[in-house]
Design a protein around this motif. Sequence first.
Motif, PDB file in Angstrom:
ATOM      1  N   ASP A   1       0.932  -1.357   0.048  1.00 19.91           N
ATOM      2  CA  ASP A   1      -0.067   0.060   0.066  1.00 19.91           C
ATOM      3  C   ASP A   1       0.925   1.251  -0.082  1.00 19.91           C
ATOM      4  OD1 ASP A   1      -2.886  -0.963   0.562  1.00 19.91           O
ATOM      5  OD2 ASP A   1      -1.673  -2.154   2.032  1.00 19.91           O
ATOM      6  N   GLU A   2       0.610   2.135  -0.921  1.00 18.25           N
ATOM      7  CA  GLU A   2       1.363   3.679  -0.876  1.00 18.25           C
ATOM      8  C   GLU A   2       0.182   4.565  -0.728  1.00 18.25           C
ATOM      9  OE1 GLU A   2       3.140   4.402  -4.514  1.00 18.25           O
ATOM     10  OE2 GLU A   2       1.746   3.738  -5.730  1.00 18.25           O
ATOM     11  N   MET A   3       0.808   5.685   0.020  1.00 20.27           N
ATOM     12  CA  MET A   3       0.091   7.243   0.097  1.00 20.27           C
ATOM     13  C   MET A   3       1.244   8.296  -0.202  1.00 20.27           C
ATOM     14  SD  MET A   3      -3.007   6.510   1.052  1.00 20.27           S
ATOM     15  CE  MET A   3      -3.700   8.044   1.964  1.00 20.27           C
ATOM     16  N   GLY A   4       0.827   9.241  -0.733  1.00 20.06           N
ATOM     17  CA  GLY A   4       1.497  10.402  -1.054  1.00 20.06           C
ATOM     18  C   GLY A   4       0.932  11.741  -1.185  1.00 20.06           C
ATOM     19  N   LEU A   5       1.420  12.626  -1.023  1.00 19.52           N
ATOM     20  CA  LEU A   5       1.003  14.257  -1.136  1.00 19.52           C
ATOM     21  C   LEU A   5       2.152  14.894  -1.867  1.00 19.52           C
ATOM     22  CD1 LEU A   5      -0.042  14.726   2.396  1.00 19.52           C
ATOM     23  CD2 LEU A   5      -1.579  14.202   0.827  1.00 19.52           C
ATOM     24  N   VAL A   6       1.668  15.746  -2.740  1.00 16.49           N
ATOM     25  CA  VAL A   6       2.561  16.580  -3.639  1.00 16.49           C
ATOM     26  C   VAL A   6       1.990  18.015  -3.376  1.00 16.49           C
ATOM     27  CG1 VAL A   6       3.271  17.122  -5.868  1.00 16.49           C
ATOM     28  CG2 VAL A   6       3.106  14.867  -5.151  1.00 16.49           C
ATOM     29  N   LEU A   7       2.682  19.110  -3.316  1.00 22.57           N
ATOM     30  CA  LEU A   7       2.376  20.311  -3.388  1.00 22.57           C
ATOM     31  C   LEU A   7       3.355  21.330  -3.850  1.00 22.57           C
ATOM     32  CD1 LEU A   7       0.260  22.674  -2.324  1.00 22.57           C
ATOM     33  CD2 LEU A   7       1.574  22.621  -0.178  1.00 22.57           C
ATOM     34  N   HIS A   8       3.218  22.041  -4.845  1.00 25.34           N
ATOM     35  CA  HIS A   8       4.029  22.998  -5.552  1.00 25.34           C
ATOM     36  C   HIS A   8       3.520  24.245  -5.871  1.00 25.34           C
ATOM     37  CE1 HIS A   8       3.763  21.796  -9.643  1.00 25.34           C
ATOM     38  NE2 HIS A   8       3.532  20.564  -9.176  1.00 25.34           N
ATOM     39  N   TRP A   9       4.352  25.306  -5.642  1.00 21.98           N
ATOM     40  CA  TRP A   9       3.777  26.610  -5.966  1.00 21.98           C
ATOM     41  C   TRP A   9       4.971  27.438  -6.838  1.00 21.98           C
ATOM     42  CZ3 TRP A   9       5.605  31.350  -4.168  1.00 21.98           C
ATOM     43  CH2 TRP A   9       4.974  32.464  -4.195  1.00 21.98           C
ATOM     44  N   SER A  10       4.328  28.056  -7.919  1.00 24.29           N
ATOM     45  CA  SER A  10       5.235  29.007  -8.743  1.00 24.29           C
ATOM     46  C   SER A  10       4.497  30.390  -8.877  1.00 24.29           C
ATOM     47  CB  SER A  10       5.411  28.193  -9.828  1.00 24.29           C
ATOM     48  OG  SER A  10       4.231  28.201 -10.685  1.00 24.29           O
ATOM     49  N   LYS A  11       5.518  31.281  -9.057  1.00 27.62           N
ATOM     50  CA  LYS A  11       4.954  32.779  -9.303  1.00 27.62           C
ATOM     51  C   LYS A  11       5.879  33.536 -10.014  1.00 27.62           C
ATOM     52  CE  LYS A  11       3.590  36.911  -6.701  1.00 27.62           C
ATOM     53  NZ  LYS A  11       2.326  36.954  -7.492  1.00 27.62           N
ATOM     54  N   PRO A  12       5.458  34.210 -11.101  1.00 23.79           N
ATOM     55  CA  PRO A  12       6.343  35.195 -11.597  1.00 23.79           C
ATOM     56  C   PRO A  12       6.655  36.313 -10.677  1.00 23.79           C
ATOM     57  CG  PRO A  12       4.681  34.552 -13.049  1.00 23.79           C
ATOM     58  CD  PRO A  12       4.457  33.955 -11.804  1.00 23.79           C
ATOM     59  N   LEU A  13       8.124  36.511 -10.314  1.00 23.99           N
ATOM     60  CA  LEU A  13       8.391  37.750  -9.408  1.00 23.99           C
ATOM     61  C   LEU A  13       8.700  38.766 -10.255  1.00 23.99           C
ATOM     62  CD1 LEU A  13      11.137  36.024  -7.310  1.00 23.99           C
ATOM     63  CD2 LEU A  13       8.678  36.037  -6.830  1.00 23.99           C
ATOM     64  N   ARG A  14       8.869  38.703 -11.586  1.00 24.04           N
ATOM     65  CA  ARG A  14       8.936  39.908 -12.601  1.00 24.04           C
ATOM     66  C   ARG A  14       8.880  39.179 -13.918  1.00 24.04           C
ATOM     67  NH1 ARG A  14      14.827  41.820 -11.274  1.00 24.04           N
ATOM     68  NH2 ARG A  14      15.954  40.510 -12.778  1.00 24.04           N
ATOM     69  N   PRO A  15       8.620  39.884 -15.039  1.00 22.03           N
ATOM     70  CA  PRO A  15       8.662  39.332 -16.130  1.00 22.03           C
ATOM     71  C   PRO A  15       9.643  38.158 -16.734  1.00 22.03           C
ATOM     72  CG  PRO A  15       7.863  41.422 -16.414  1.00 22.03           C
ATOM     73  CD  PRO A  15       8.344  41.290 -15.259  1.00 22.03           C
ATOM     74  N   ASP A  16      10.894  38.388 -16.195  1.00 20.45           N
ATOM     75  CA  ASP A  16      12.008  37.444 -16.618  1.00 20.45           C
ATOM     76  C   ASP A  16      12.423  36.663 -15.453  1.00 20.45           C
ATOM     77  OD1 ASP A  16      13.127  39.345 -15.192  1.00 20.45           O
ATOM     78  OD2 ASP A  16      14.984  39.669 -16.213  1.00 20.45           O
ATOM     79  N   LEU A  17      11.592  36.596 -14.200  1.00 20.44           N
ATOM     80  CA  LEU A  17      12.318  35.674 -13.015  1.00 20.44           C
ATOM     81  C   LEU A  17      10.638  35.100 -12.414  1.00 20.44           C
ATOM     82  CD1 LEU A  17      14.506  35.232 -11.290  1.00 20.44           C
ATOM     83  CD2 LEU A  17      13.562  36.919  -9.905  1.00 20.44           C
ATOM     84  N   VAL A  18      11.055  33.652 -12.597  1.00 20.13           N
ATOM     85  CA  VAL A  18      10.043  32.808 -11.678  1.00 20.13           C
ATOM     86  C   VAL A  18      10.680  31.922 -10.576  1.00 20.13           C
ATOM     87  CG1 VAL A  18       8.298  30.929 -12.559  1.00 20.13           C
ATOM     88  CG2 VAL A  18       8.896  32.637 -14.237  1.00 20.13           C
ATOM     89  N   PHE A  19       9.883  31.888  -9.780  1.00 18.82           N
ATOM     90  CA  PHE A  19      10.171  31.311  -8.328  1.00 18.82           C
ATOM     91  C   PHE A  19       9.109  30.097  -8.253  1.00 18.82           C
ATOM     92  CE2 PHE A  19       9.895  30.455  -3.826  1.00 18.82           C
ATOM     93  CZ  PHE A  19      11.032  29.950  -3.586  1.00 18.82           C
ATOM     94  N   LEU A  20       9.810  28.793  -8.094  1.00 25.92           N
ATOM     95  CA  LEU A  20       8.992  27.813  -7.639  1.00 25.92           C
ATOM     96  C   LEU A  20       9.374  27.113  -6.204  1.00 25.92           C
ATOM     97  CD1 LEU A  20       7.713  24.901 -10.022  1.00 25.92           C
ATOM     98  CD2 LEU A  20       9.283  24.302  -8.039  1.00 25.92           C
TER      99      LEU A  20
ATOM    100  N   TRP B   1      15.372  32.331 -14.506  1.00 22.19           N
ATOM    101  CA  TRP B   1      15.780  33.590 -14.678  1.00 22.19           C
ATOM    102  C   TRP B   1      15.810  33.520 -16.363  1.00 22.19           C
ATOM    103  CZ3 TRP B   1      20.768  36.563 -14.208  1.00 22.19           C
ATOM    104  CH2 TRP B   1      20.693  38.066 -14.335  1.00 22.19           C
ATOM    105  N   THR B   2      15.443  34.694 -16.851  1.00 27.01           N
ATOM    106  CA  THR B   2      15.571  34.450 -18.363  1.00 27.01           C
ATOM    107  C   THR B   2      15.705  36.074 -19.057  1.00 27.01           C
ATOM    108  OG1 THR B   2      13.103  34.810 -18.532  1.00 27.01           O
ATOM    109  CG2 THR B   2      13.721  32.670 -18.957  1.00 27.01           C
ATOM    110  N   PRO B   3      17.118  36.329 -18.628  1.00 26.49           N
ATOM    111  CA  PRO B   3      17.374  37.624 -19.128  1.00 26.49           C
ATOM    112  C   PRO B   3      17.912  37.799 -20.703  1.00 26.49           C
ATOM    113  CG  PRO B   3      19.103  36.803 -17.758  1.00 26.49           C
ATOM    114  CD  PRO B   3      18.029  35.850 -18.054  1.00 26.49           C
ATOM    115  N   GLY B   4      16.888  38.421 -21.433  1.00 26.10           N
ATOM    116  CA  GLY B   4      17.307  38.488 -22.970  1.00 26.10           C
ATOM    117  C   GLY B   4      17.363  37.254 -23.378  1.00 26.10           C
ATOM    118  N   ALA B   5      18.331  36.799 -24.161  1.00 20.84           N
ATOM    119  CA  ALA B   5      18.510  35.658 -25.126  1.00 20.84           C
ATOM    120  C   ALA B   5      19.110  34.592 -23.979  1.00 20.84           C
ATOM    121  CB  ALA B   5      19.722  35.705 -26.023  1.00 20.84           C
ATOM    122  N   TRP B   6      19.151  34.575 -22.635  1.00 14.75           N
ATOM    123  CA  TRP B   6      19.741  33.695 -21.519  1.00 14.75           C
ATOM    124  C   TRP B   6      18.471  32.911 -20.865  1.00 14.75           C
ATOM    125  CZ3 TRP B   6      25.042  32.651 -20.818  1.00 14.75           C
ATOM    126  CH2 TRP B   6      25.689  33.426 -21.577  1.00 14.75           C
ATOM    127  N   THR B   7      18.999  31.822 -20.576  1.00 15.39           N
ATOM    128  CA  THR B   7      17.948  31.117 -19.740  1.00 15.39           C
ATOM    129  C   THR B   7      18.650  30.420 -18.792  1.00 15.39           C
ATOM    130  OG1 THR B   7      16.138  30.631 -21.187  1.00 15.39           O
ATOM    131  CG2 THR B   7      16.154  29.398 -19.340  1.00 15.39           C
TER     132      THR B   7
END
Length: 654
Positions: free
Chosen positions: A303-322, A364-370
């Motif tokens: 028998d197995e049980m599990g929980l998953v929780l994750h949250w992501s948010k753009p801090l600014r147009p080129d920056l995402v935190f998860l 972080w996606t500044p310009g042509a970089w990821t």
Amino acid sequence: MIDLSDHQTVTITAYRTPLGDLENPSSTRVLTPTDLQESAPITLDGQLRLIPGAETFRRSSSLVANPSSQGISLRGLGSTSASRTLVTEDDIPLNDAFAGWIHWEELPELSIHSVEVVRGGASDLYGSSAIGGVINVLPVRPSANSAELTSSYGSENTYQDNLFLQGKRGAWGALATGGVLGTDGFIQTVPYERGSVDVPSNVHAQNGLLFLDHQQGALRVFVKGSAMNEARGNGTPIQQNGTRIWRFAGGSDWTPAGGGFFGGSTTVFRAYGSTEHYRQTFSTIATNRNSEILNRFARTPDDEMGLVLHWSKPLRPDLVFLAGSDTHDVRAGDFETVIKSGVKSYVNLHDRQRQTGTYAELLWTPGAWTISASGRIDWFNNFDGQQFLPTVTTLPQISQHVFDPRIGIDRKLSEHFALSAMGFRAFRAPTANELYRSTQVGSLLTLPNNDLVSERATGWETGIAMQQKWGTVRASYFWTQVNRPITALTTCSTCNPIQLKRENLGQIESRGVSVDFEAHPLTWMAVQGGYQFTNADVTKGTGDAPAGNWIPQVPHQMGSAQLRAYKPKIGTLSLQARMSGHQFDDDANTYLLHSYFKLDTYASHDFGKRIELFTSAENLFDRSIEVGRTPTLTLGNPRTIRGGFNLKLGPSPR
């Protein structure tokens, strides 16, 4: 009409955050709905073999393979009964809770929308078993009122029948799907070594899934349940096994708009569980293969049980935190009757494993970089292990804290080119099966080892990608080193059956290059495929597996190509070719398995909007594909031809 030249940038979720082909530091492949539907194999493991480097522990199809040989391997890392690759469906792990292998017949065919394959360690976000990568199955979700029925039949009484029903009414959606599939199979032992105990290997399975969701504004909630039942014959009258799995899950996706702390964010929650009953019989086969004796019967519930929780948010147009966290708890038992010289003895034990992790990622996606940076802390525990017979014994406990980081960099050089690099740490914890339970495939008996510890991997890869109107090309160099790999070492090659034991070997390495391509030279034609060269060997070994030996069941060269053409008045024709270099069946590199080439075909024609007739052929040239030498030589599927129909009422689910 399908325009095969209409190539679009594929959105992938290797980082749990969408990225385009040229912005992604990881090497990924996607099997689209078209790839899955127009593939000759009827099982998911066969369809995944369209991707070079994706291989089960042995070459045989899951239609005739013992479950303990169905661990999946990516990046040339090999596997034993367990996988060094994690398989998930909508954030829920599908690897067997007790043993780590994959039940490829579990998911109804029409419930799968597409499959993402992320190659390279991903334990920073997914935890244990993601050393080689992650295979993420994307499910179909209810979107309209429709029905679909598919049915096929072919060689060796191979059949597959599936029914799909979906409905959508306002904010509510529901679907029900299920099917039956199986084959009477074939005798895998080569003709000149067969005896009277050799009978066809086969499987007969049933699966089903129910799903209900509700979308209210920014919030979607759902519940689902699924079940699978299968019975297998493993090549002799006595060697058989059966599996029943019940799964349930519920969760939510919340994507509020507007400002504030939660505005623009995405919150994903999953709660899941499963119950599995697994049984298997084992035998000792006489040298002349004319008789066999039952030597063990095992029942393994878990028998197995599990929980998953994750949250992501753009801090600014080129920056995402998860950020996220998950926990996975497994309770398993092993109840065996061992028969030796007519005397019965018993092994009864139970065990519990728990993995809890927390992780974070910054993209972080500044310009042509990821630029991405992520890390995860895992707490793995194996505890409450107790063996009741012949005496009550407390089994060793394992408690480990593991930190796995990953960093990735991608630089677009122009609209059409990009360079990338990625480095990672990853781990895989030993399964309860590896710690406590013996397994047997043919004449190979693998003994457990309750002193095993987790595998630790370090790796990196760098690549270049090109995207044009006519298609895409991506080339990568990869290197992965695994310390303390869990390996089945031969301990008695003259015993019957041959005996192996699981051990933590010193070190293995896999390094090589891979190339993936997809092209649309004409509006009605598409070509895709790839090639992988892998130098995968033991770098720190012992005994029969010294340094320099190849990793068992891993060839140095693998390649695949698919040509697909579509004309409305004629229909669809798909050719799928696969080649694999030679490899060794054992850690001592004594048993050589020769290279092979395999060609599959698929063709279909639409009769109006509702009915489609199709036919397919696997191993069209009927090549003898060597699967194992234990030391008896066994072969893969001979030529198999099927024909069938699709009946659609309303929009297609895929």
